[in-house]
Every structure is written in C-alpha cells, then in structure tokens.
Design a protein around this motif. Structure first.
Motif, PDB file in Angstrom:
ATOM      1  N   LEU A  27       6.570 -36.855  52.552  1.00 31.12           N
ATOM      2  CA  LEU A  27       5.486 -36.544  53.489  1.00 31.12           C
ATOM      3  C   LEU A  27       4.161 -36.667  52.729  1.00 31.12           C
ATOM      4  O   LEU A  27       4.147 -36.639  51.491  1.00 31.12           O
ATOM      5  CB  LEU A  27       5.632 -35.095  54.001  1.00 31.12           C
ATOM      6  CG  LEU A  27       6.847 -34.787  54.883  1.00 31.12           C
ATOM      7  CD1 LEU A  27       6.995 -33.277  55.066  1.00 31.12           C
ATOM      8  CD2 LEU A  27       6.685 -35.462  56.244  1.00 31.12           C
ATOM      9  N   GLY A  39      15.874 -26.098  56.514  1.00 35.80           N
ATOM     10  CA  GLY A  39      15.367 -26.612  55.243  1.00 35.80           C
ATOM     11  C   GLY A  39      15.453 -25.543  54.162  1.00 35.80           C
ATOM     12  O   GLY A  39      16.130 -24.517  54.311  1.00 35.80           O
ATOM     13  N   PHE A  40      14.741 -25.760  53.078  1.00 35.86           N
ATOM     14  CA  PHE A  40      14.867 -24.857  51.934  1.00 35.86           C
ATOM     15  C   PHE A  40      14.338 -23.458  52.218  1.00 35.86           C
ATOM     16  O   PHE A  40      14.731 -22.497  51.556  1.00 35.86           O
ATOM     17  CB  PHE A  40      14.173 -25.453  50.713  1.00 35.86           C
ATOM     18  CG  PHE A  40      14.951 -26.600  50.135  1.00 35.86           C
ATOM     19  CD1 PHE A  40      16.311 -26.463  49.878  1.00 35.86           C
ATOM     20  CD2 PHE A  40      14.354 -27.806  49.865  1.00 35.86           C
ATOM     21  CE1 PHE A  40      17.043 -27.522  49.364  1.00 35.86           C
ATOM     22  CE2 PHE A  40      15.080 -28.865  49.341  1.00 35.86           C
ATOM     23  CZ  PHE A  40      16.430 -28.729  49.086  1.00 35.86           C
ATOM     24  N   ALA A  41      13.427 -23.341  53.203  1.00 33.98           N
ATOM     25  CA  ALA A  41      12.929 -22.015  53.564  1.00 33.98           C
ATOM     26  C   ALA A  41      14.108 -21.098  53.888  1.00 33.98           C
ATOM     27  O   ALA A  41      14.179 -19.953  53.427  1.00 33.98           O
ATOM     28  CB  ALA A  41      11.996 -22.120  54.762  1.00 33.98           C
ATOM     29  N   VAL A  46      16.688 -33.513  52.401  1.00 33.61           N
ATOM     30  CA  VAL A  46      17.149 -34.900  52.453  1.00 33.61           C
ATOM     31  C   VAL A  46      16.877 -35.577  51.111  1.00 33.61           C
ATOM     32  O   VAL A  46      17.729 -36.285  50.557  1.00 33.61           O
ATOM     33  CB  VAL A  46      16.437 -35.638  53.612  1.00 33.61           C
ATOM     34  CG1 VAL A  46      16.802 -37.109  53.622  1.00 33.61           C
ATOM     35  CG2 VAL A  46      16.766 -34.969  54.944  1.00 33.61           C
ATOM     36  N   ALA A  48       7.643 -33.192  51.292  1.00 33.06           N
ATOM     37  CA  ALA A  48       8.894 -33.949  51.480  1.00 33.06           C
ATOM     38  C   ALA A  48       9.762 -33.326  52.549  1.00 33.06           C
ATOM     39  O   ALA A  48       9.663 -32.137  52.849  1.00 33.06           O
ATOM     40  CB  ALA A  48       9.686 -33.994  50.176  1.00 33.06           C
ATOM     41  N   SER A  49      10.617 -34.177  53.075  1.00 36.51           N
ATOM     42  CA  SER A  49      11.778 -33.716  53.819  1.00 36.51           C
ATOM     43  C   SER A  49      12.770 -33.365  52.712  1.00 36.51           C
ATOM     44  O   SER A  49      13.663 -34.125  52.366  1.00 36.51           O
ATOM     45  CB  SER A  49      12.265 -34.876  54.698  1.00 36.51           C
ATOM     46  OG  SER A  49      13.108 -34.425  55.697  1.00 36.51           O
ATOM     47  N   GLY A  50      12.533 -32.198  52.127  1.00 36.52           N
ATOM     48  CA  GLY A  50      13.061 -31.893  50.799  1.00 36.52           C
ATOM     49  C   GLY A  50      14.579 -31.896  50.701  1.00 36.52           C
ATOM     50  O   GLY A  50      15.151 -32.415  49.740  1.00 36.52           O
ATOM     51  N   GLY A  75       9.482 -25.032  56.110  1.00 33.10           N
ATOM     52  CA  GLY A  75       9.178 -26.222  55.328  1.00 33.10           C
ATOM     53  C   GLY A  75       7.950 -26.921  55.904  1.00 33.10           C
ATOM     54  O   GLY A  75       7.549 -26.650  57.042  1.00 33.10           O
ATOM     55  N   ASP A  76       7.365 -27.816  55.114  1.00 31.63           N
ATOM     56  CA  ASP A  76       6.213 -28.549  55.651  1.00 31.63           C
ATOM     57  C   ASP A  76       6.652 -29.472  56.789  1.00 31.63           C
ATOM     58  O   ASP A  76       5.941 -29.631  57.780  1.00 31.63           O
ATOM     59  CB  ASP A  76       5.429 -29.307  54.568  1.00 31.63           C
ATOM     60  CG  ASP A  76       6.300 -29.989  53.529  1.00 31.63           C
ATOM     61  OD1 ASP A  76       7.542 -29.982  53.671  1.00 31.63           O
ATOM     62  OD2 ASP A  76       5.739 -30.530  52.555  1.00 31.63           O
ATOM     63  N   GLY A  77       7.864 -30.054  56.674  1.00 34.74           N
ATOM     64  CA  GLY A  77       8.364 -30.901  57.755  1.00 34.74           C
ATOM     65  C   GLY A  77       8.555 -30.100  59.034  1.00 34.74           C
ATOM     66  O   GLY A  77       8.121 -30.516  60.118  1.00 34.74           O
ATOM     67  N   GLY A  78       9.177 -28.944  58.927  1.00 33.30           N
ATOM     68  CA  GLY A  78       9.384 -28.076  60.089  1.00 33.30           C
ATOM     69  C   GLY A  78       8.060 -27.609  60.676  1.00 33.30           C
ATOM     70  O   GLY A  78       7.897 -27.528  61.896  1.00 33.30           O
ATOM     71  N   ILE A  86      14.995 -27.733  62.288  1.00 35.45           N
ATOM     72  CA  ILE A  86      13.724 -27.397  61.672  1.00 35.45           C
ATOM     73  C   ILE A  86      12.706 -27.211  62.792  1.00 35.45           C
ATOM     74  O   ILE A  86      12.891 -27.699  63.912  1.00 35.45           O
ATOM     75  CB  ILE A  86      13.280 -28.427  60.614  1.00 35.45           C
ATOM     76  CG1 ILE A  86      13.104 -29.818  61.221  1.00 35.45           C
ATOM     77  CG2 ILE A  86      14.274 -28.467  59.461  1.00 35.45           C
ATOM     78  CD1 ILE A  86      12.378 -30.782  60.288  1.00 35.45           C
ATOM     79  N   ASN A 111       6.383 -28.969  49.862  1.00 33.19           N
ATOM     80  CA  ASN A 111       6.928 -29.855  48.819  1.00 33.19           C
ATOM     81  C   ASN A 111       6.651 -31.331  49.131  1.00 33.19           C
ATOM     82  O   ASN A 111       7.229 -32.214  48.512  1.00 33.19           O
ATOM     83  CB  ASN A 111       8.429 -29.606  48.591  1.00 33.19           C
ATOM     84  CG  ASN A 111       9.247 -29.747  49.868  1.00 33.19           C
ATOM     85  OD1 ASN A 111       8.755 -30.262  50.870  1.00 33.19           O
ATOM     86  ND2 ASN A 111      10.493 -29.305  49.834  1.00 33.19           N
ATOM     87  N   ALA A 165      20.314 -24.657  63.512  1.00 37.28           N
ATOM     88  CA  ALA A 165      19.651 -25.040  62.257  1.00 37.28           C
ATOM     89  C   ALA A 165      18.655 -26.174  62.438  1.00 37.28           C
ATOM     90  O   ALA A 165      18.542 -27.055  61.591  1.00 37.28           O
ATOM     91  CB  ALA A 165      20.697 -25.374  61.184  1.00 37.28           C
ATOM     92  N   MET A 175       6.376 -30.243  62.648  1.00 38.43           N
ATOM     93  CA  MET A 175       7.050 -30.475  63.925  1.00 38.43           C
ATOM     94  C   MET A 175       6.496 -29.584  65.032  1.00 38.43           C
ATOM     95  O   MET A 175       6.437 -29.996  66.183  1.00 38.43           O
ATOM     96  CB  MET A 175       8.544 -30.207  63.727  1.00 38.43           C
ATOM     97  CG  MET A 175       9.447 -30.785  64.771  1.00 38.43           C
ATOM     98  SD  MET A 175      11.164 -30.473  64.323  1.00 38.43           S
ATOM     99  CE  MET A 175      11.758 -32.099  64.024  1.00 38.43           C
TER     100      MET A 175
HETATM  101  C1  LIG Z   1      15.364 -31.209  64.214  1.00 37.46           C
HETATM  102  C2  LIG Z   1      16.020 -31.483  62.899  1.00 37.46           C
HETATM  103  N1  LIG Z   1      16.006 -32.727  62.389  1.00 37.46           N
HETATM  104  C3  LIG Z   1      16.588 -32.985  61.186  1.00 37.46           C
HETATM  105  C4  LIG Z   1      17.221 -31.987  60.487  1.00 37.46           C
HETATM  106  C5  LIG Z   1      17.918 -32.271  59.160  1.00 37.46           C
HETATM  107  N2  LIG Z   1      17.185 -31.590  58.063  1.00 37.46           N
HETATM  108  C6  LIG Z   1      17.654 -30.465  57.487  1.00 37.46           C
HETATM  109  S1  LIG Z   1      16.645 -29.878  56.317  1.00 37.46           S
HETATM  110  C7  LIG Z   1      15.580 -31.167  56.520  1.00 37.46           C
HETATM  111  C8  LIG Z   1      14.320 -31.288  55.705  1.00 37.46           C
HETATM  112  C9  LIG Z   1      13.180 -30.733  56.441  1.00 37.46           C
HETATM  113  O1  LIG Z   1      12.003 -30.809  55.693  1.00 37.46           O
HETATM  114  P1  LIG Z   1      11.120 -29.520  55.530  1.00 37.46           P
HETATM  115  O2  LIG Z   1      10.979 -28.808  56.810  1.00 37.46           O
HETATM  116  O3  LIG Z   1       9.867 -29.933  54.824  1.00 37.46           O
HETATM  117  O4  LIG Z   1      12.020 -28.589  54.604  1.00 37.46           O
HETATM  118  P2  LIG Z   1      12.385 -28.759  53.065  1.00 37.46           P
HETATM  119  O5  LIG Z   1      13.822 -29.171  53.024  1.00 37.46           O
HETATM  120  O6  LIG Z   1      11.451 -29.792  52.469  1.00 37.46           O
HETATM  121  O7  LIG Z   1      12.172 -27.413  52.488  1.00 37.46           O
HETATM  122  C10 LIG Z   1      16.022 -32.024  57.526  1.00 37.46           C
HETATM  123  C11 LIG Z   1      15.306 -33.249  57.957  1.00 37.46           C
HETATM  124  C12 LIG Z   1      17.217 -30.704  61.071  1.00 37.46           C
HETATM  125  N3  LIG Z   1      17.795 -29.651  60.479  1.00 37.46           N
HETATM  126  N4  LIG Z   1      16.598 -30.475  62.260  1.00 37.46           N
END
Ligand SMILES: Cc1ncc(C[n+]2csc(CCOP(=O)(O)OP(=O)(O)O)c2C)c(N)n1
Ligand SMILES: [Mg+2]
Length: 582
Positions: free
Chosen positions: A511, A408-410, A494, A490-492, A460-463, A436, A488, A434, A466
């Motif tokens: 999110l 992600g953006f991190a 994406v 968000a799944s930013g 990232g908040d999504g990572g 998350i 953010n 790569a 997880m």
């Molecule tokens: C396990 C996994 N699922 C899906 C992806 C595809 N992916 C790449 S960046 C991203 C966004 C993740 O959201 P977050 O962790 O919040 O990071 P952000 O982009 O918002 O900084 C996704 C889903 C991935 N890299 N790894």
C-alpha cells in the motif's frame, strides 16, 4: 408482555410507522443504515417515535456497527439498507453475525410489488442473495402483519444460537396503511436480549461428564464466544475454581474468565502461549460454546484424537461436527456449567486437591513464555514492534475498556497478547467471517453501546482504507473512539505469506505510505502519528480522553515481512505448499 396497553400506539398508520413503533417497544438501541425511497416512511417515523438512527456511509459498516453493539449488550443490533445495492452491501456484515451467533434485526426495502420484475431501478434477487447470509429471512407481505413479524424477528434473533434476522419489506407494504389496534403493539420481553431462554443439557449426560471430569488428572476447559452470549462468566469461574481446571480460549472466547486470572492459560489454536501444550498433555477436554473450527484447532490438528472431549453447545449439531465428542451436552453454556458444578459438588475438594501439581505448573510455564516473549513485548524498535504495541495496550487500557480488533495482524497479535483485566466481552474481534474493515465501524457500535467506557479499535491500514468513510459517521455520532491504525504500508498478512511461501515474490501486497493521523485531522477528528514506542501510551491516553470525537492513532510498525507474523520467527518456520503458517 408487560407493556401498559393505554400508552401504546393504535389507529391508522403506515407500515414504516408500525415498524418504528415496534422497534421502540423493543427498546431498540442505536440503529445504522442508509435510506432510500422504499423505507422513507420508516425513516420519517424514526424521529417521531424517538429512535436513535445513524446514517452510515456503507451498509456493510452499518451491519458491523450493529454487530459490535450486540456483542457488548447481547441485545439485537439493528441495521437497514435500501432496495438492491443497499441490501447487497449488508451481506458481509450479516454473515459476520451469522457465523458469530450475534443477534441482529436487519431491515431492507424491496420493490413495490405492483411493478416487481419489470426492470425496476436497483432491483435484483436480493431475497435469494441475502437468505443464506441470515438465520432467518422474513418477507413482510402485509402491512397489518408488521408487528407480528417484528416479534418473530426478535424471537429468532435471540433464541437458541442467536443470529441475524432480515425483515424484507416491499415498498408498498412500508408505504401502505392499516388500522392497527392497541393489542397489536406488544412484544415478549424475554426475546429482547440473548439468550431469550435457557435450555439445560440432559441430566444423564451431565452425570457421565461429571464422572469423567472427576477422574481426570489434567482436565482443560476450551472456551469460545458462546460463553459471552450465554453470560456464563461467573458460572465458568466458579466451576474452574472449584474443580481446579485451567481455562484456554479462542479469540472470541477471550474474557470468558479474565485473562488476569491465574487459571487463564490464554489463547489456543493457531496462536498459543502455553495452551496448545496443555491440550496435548490433557486427559479430558471440556469444550464450551466453541465450534472447534479451523483456527481453534490449527486446521484440525488439535486436539489429539485420543483425548476424550466433553462438548457443551447450544447447537446440537455442532457437537461432533469437527471432532467427535465422548459426551454431548446440548444446552446453554451457563446452565451447563452450573449443572456440571452441581454434579461435581461432592468431589470438588478431592478433585481440587488431586490437581495441585497440575495447577502449580501453570504459573512457571506462563512465566517461561513471558520471559521468552519479553524482548518483543519490551522492544524499543522503530518502527514499533507489534508486541510492544500490545504491551502498551495492556498497560494503558482501563479494566472496563473494550478493544475492538479488525482482521489482519491487528486481530492476530492482540488475540495472542492482549489481556483483559475482567471477565466479560472486553475484546471484540470479528472472527465470525474475519473480514477486514470491521475495526472502525465495530468500534463505533461498541462506543454507542457503552458510551461511558474507553473504546479502542485496532485496524490494519488495509482494513482502515476499506471503511475509512465511517470516520465521518463516528464524528457525527460524537463517538469518543480511539482507532489505532497498524500502519505497515501493506496488506501485511498476505505479504508475510508471500515472503514465507512464495520465496518473497510480492504481488499486490503493498500500500502507499500514508499519514492516517493527518487524514483524520482533515476529517475533523483527532490524529496522532506515532513512530516512537515511548510515545504510544500518551497517544492512547490522549485518544481515550477525547470523549466527543474519534481520534486516530497512526502507528508505524515494521515493514519487514519476515517480522510480521506473531507466533514465530518465520525466517525459520517450515511451511509446506498449501499450508497456513501460525
Ligand atoms: C474483505 C477481506 N478481504 C481479504 C481478506 C484477506 N486478508 C486477511 S488479512 C489481509 C491483510 C489486510 O491488510 P491490513 O488490513 O493492512 O492488515 P495487516 O495484515 O497489514 O495488518 C487480507 C487481505 C480479508 N480477511 N477480508
Ligand atoms: Mg497493513
């Protein structure tokens, strides 16, 4: 084989004990796993032989933690999982290590062979599932062979291009006993750390490369993660300085030479400061320990076909895989760079002198890039601008700090903007796969590998969502880890792509608004919520001062998908369907 035989174990013991004795002999560092019936004798022996084992909350995170430990130490990281779901949970983490060339010894329990394939609980075809996720899968069929096969696991993990090796141990082999002799418990010390042995490129090819480099006016080094695996930092700096050759790097190759070095021109590939321009204008590219994959080449648009490439890699068949090489140097990165330096000894002065103008371009170009980036790097925006967060990291983290970056953006932003102050693996992104979710467990592995250094993970908040359960593990392990959550909501990545490519039709990209600092505090950790960029550095310092438990620094960053991507203002970027944007 230097161990004193009289201090070694021997006699009748079960397979689990023999496994633990071998790992102890191998000087195993912290191990990460979750037990089950099959490996119980191993767990029992762990304490008896004095190994350091951490119960993990998800086996994938155990593999991530072991991966980060191995990146910091170049010693095999060790993780385990029980039969079935424990084993299958390891897959993602092991592929990170496989693709990144990271030495790992993983252990899985498997069914008792007296009952295999009779609908045993948790049974699945785990050997078939895991085999393509590792460099080698070793099925352990006899208790008596455990020492030999552990030796083999270490040898494969640390030799050539390092990678993960899985020891799959059936229950009856782990619980079964054997009368071991003292001679069983030996291990080859050379295989306990990558690179186990070094191989030098062909002498004639080195001479050809030297000739090409000597006559080049604008040579450029492109360095990948192999430089760290080879510990080739000094050799790279000496070679680049003697020959006046600037160095660009991938995310994994950051720290091949210090970012602070005047010869460092930063990241190349999908994101770049000035490096991509230098590639375009180069007349000789020297690729070192780098696969030239999609991200490094902007989906194979770089480097231009007319520029000759000298490719130095430990895996012969990587050379020419994505981009043909004029000269193939098959060998260890450090050894190859030393040999090139030696072959160019006579011409060093001439080459350096001849490249004065070339080198003189670098500082003003970097300055121009920095001036252009300055409004973002110095931004006082609320929510916090990612570039400002990176600048605060640059200012606040000490020279020996380790920054572990999640997908992600991190990863994207710190890959481009974070500067290491010294050579070495001070920046650990999970660019093998790569995934998350690497940040927190990777941070924990790095912390346990280097307990006296400041370790900061950025996720990232999504990572973070997880693998959030590992905050409990990190607290239990007493890790003084700082985890920055790039919040953010968000799944930013994406969402930014949906903004740029799908006309702003957002699907499954948002999110909840969450306060991750409050969650951390509830879990007995430190937690600081940051909305004001001026508060960043003190929050980071406070996190780094906390030595015995993790601190989450929850940073509220932009929610505007038009502002999320690092390289460009993506309101203006042109994107074709099927493309990926920088
Ligand atoms: C396990 C996994 N699922 C899906 C992806 C595809 N992916 C790449 S960046 C991203 C966004 C993740 O959201 P977050 O962790 O919040 O990071 P952000 O982009 O918002 O900084 C996704 C889903 C991935 N890299 N790894
Ligand atoms: Mg996010």
């Amino acid at each position: 084989m230097t161990k004193d035989l009289k201090n070694l174990p021997s006699g009748t013991m079960n397979g689990g004990r023999a496994l633990a004795e071998m790992l102890s002999l191998a000087g195993a560092g912290p191990m990460f796993g979750m037990g089950g019936f099959q490996l119980l004798p191993f767990y029992d022996a762990v304490g008896l032989v004095g190994l350091n084992h951490h119960l993990i909350n998800d086996e994938r995170c155990g593999a991530f933690a072991a991966d980060a430990y191995a990146r910091i130490t170049n010693r095999p990281g060790i993780c385990d999982g029980t039969l079935g779901p424990g084993a299958t949970n390891l897959v993602t983490g092991l592929i990170e290590s496989l693709n990144g060339g990271i030495p790992i010894v993983a252990i899985t329990g498997d069914t008792n062979r007296s009952h295999s394939w009779k609908n045993m609980t948790q049974e699945c075809r785990q050997v078939e599932i895991l085999r393509p996720a590792v460099k080698e899968l070793i099925r352990v069929e006899m208790t008596s062979r455990i020492p030999e096969l552990v030796r083999r696991a270490f040898a494969v993990a640390t030799s050539g291009r390092p990678g993960p090796v899985l020891l799959d141990v059936p229950e009856d082999v782990c619980h079964g006993t054997h009368d071991f002799t003292v001679e069983d418990f030996v291990i080859d010390e050379a295989t306990l750390k990558a690179p186990a042995r070094r191989i030098r490129p062909d002498r004639a090819e080195v001479e050809r490369a030297a000739k090409l480099i000597a006559k080049a006016k604008r040579p450029l080094l492109l360095v990948g993660g192999g430089i760290h695996l080879s510990e080739g930092w000094d050799a790279l700096a000496k070679f680049a300085e003697a020959q006046s050759i600037p160095v660009a790097h991938t995310m994994s190759g950051k720290g091949g030479i210090a970012c602070a070095s005047p010869l460092n021109v930063g990241l190349f590939g999908r994101y770049s400061r000035i490096a991509n321009d230098l590639i375009e204008a180069s007349d000789c590219l020297i690729v070192v320990g780098c696969k030239l994959g999609e991200i490094a080449t902007k989906r194979f648009a770089l480097p231009p076909a007319h520029i000759p490439v000298i490719h130095l890699d430990i895996v012969a068949e990587e050379i020419g895989r994505c981009r043909s090489a004029e000269i193939a140097l098959w060998g260890d990165a450090r050894a190859g760079l030393e040999d090139l330096a030696e072959a160019l000894l006579d011409s060093a002065k001439v080459a350096g002198g001849g490249r004065t103008d070339y080198l003189a371009e670098i500082a003003p170009r970097m300055k121009k890039w920095e001036d252009e980036a300055a409004p973002r790097l110095d931004s006082g925006d609320r929510p916090v601008h990612m570039a400002r967060l990176c600048r605060e990291l640059n200012k606040t983290l000490p020279a020996d700090a380790i920054l572990v970056a999640d997908g992600g953006f991190a990863g994207h932003w710190t890959g481009l903007l974070y500067d290491t102050k010294r050579a070495g693996r001070h920046y650990v992104p999970d660019r093998g796969f790569a995934s998350i979710g690497y940040g927190l467990p990777g941070g924990m592995g790095a912390c346990l590998a280097a307990p006296d250094r400041a370790v900061v993970a950025i996720s990232g908040d999504g990572g973070f969502n997880m693998t959030l359960g590992e905050l409990e593990t990190a607290r239990r392990a007493g890790c003084g880890l700082t985890v920055i959550v790039v919040n953010n909501a968000a799944s930013g990545y994406v969402k930014a792509l949906q903004h740029a490519m799908m006309g702003g039709r957002y699907q499954s990209a948002d999110l909840n608004e969450m306060d991750y600092a409050a969650i951390a505090r509830t879990m007995g950790c430190g937690g600081i919520h940051v909305e004001d960029p001026e508060a960043l550095s003190s929050a980071l310092r406070q996190g780094m001062e906390e030595r015995d438990r993790p601190t989450v620094v929850d940073v509220v960053v932009t929610r505007d998908p038009a502002q999320m991507l690092p390289a460009v203002d993506n309101r203006t970027v042109q994107i074709k369907q099927g493309d990926r944007v920088a």
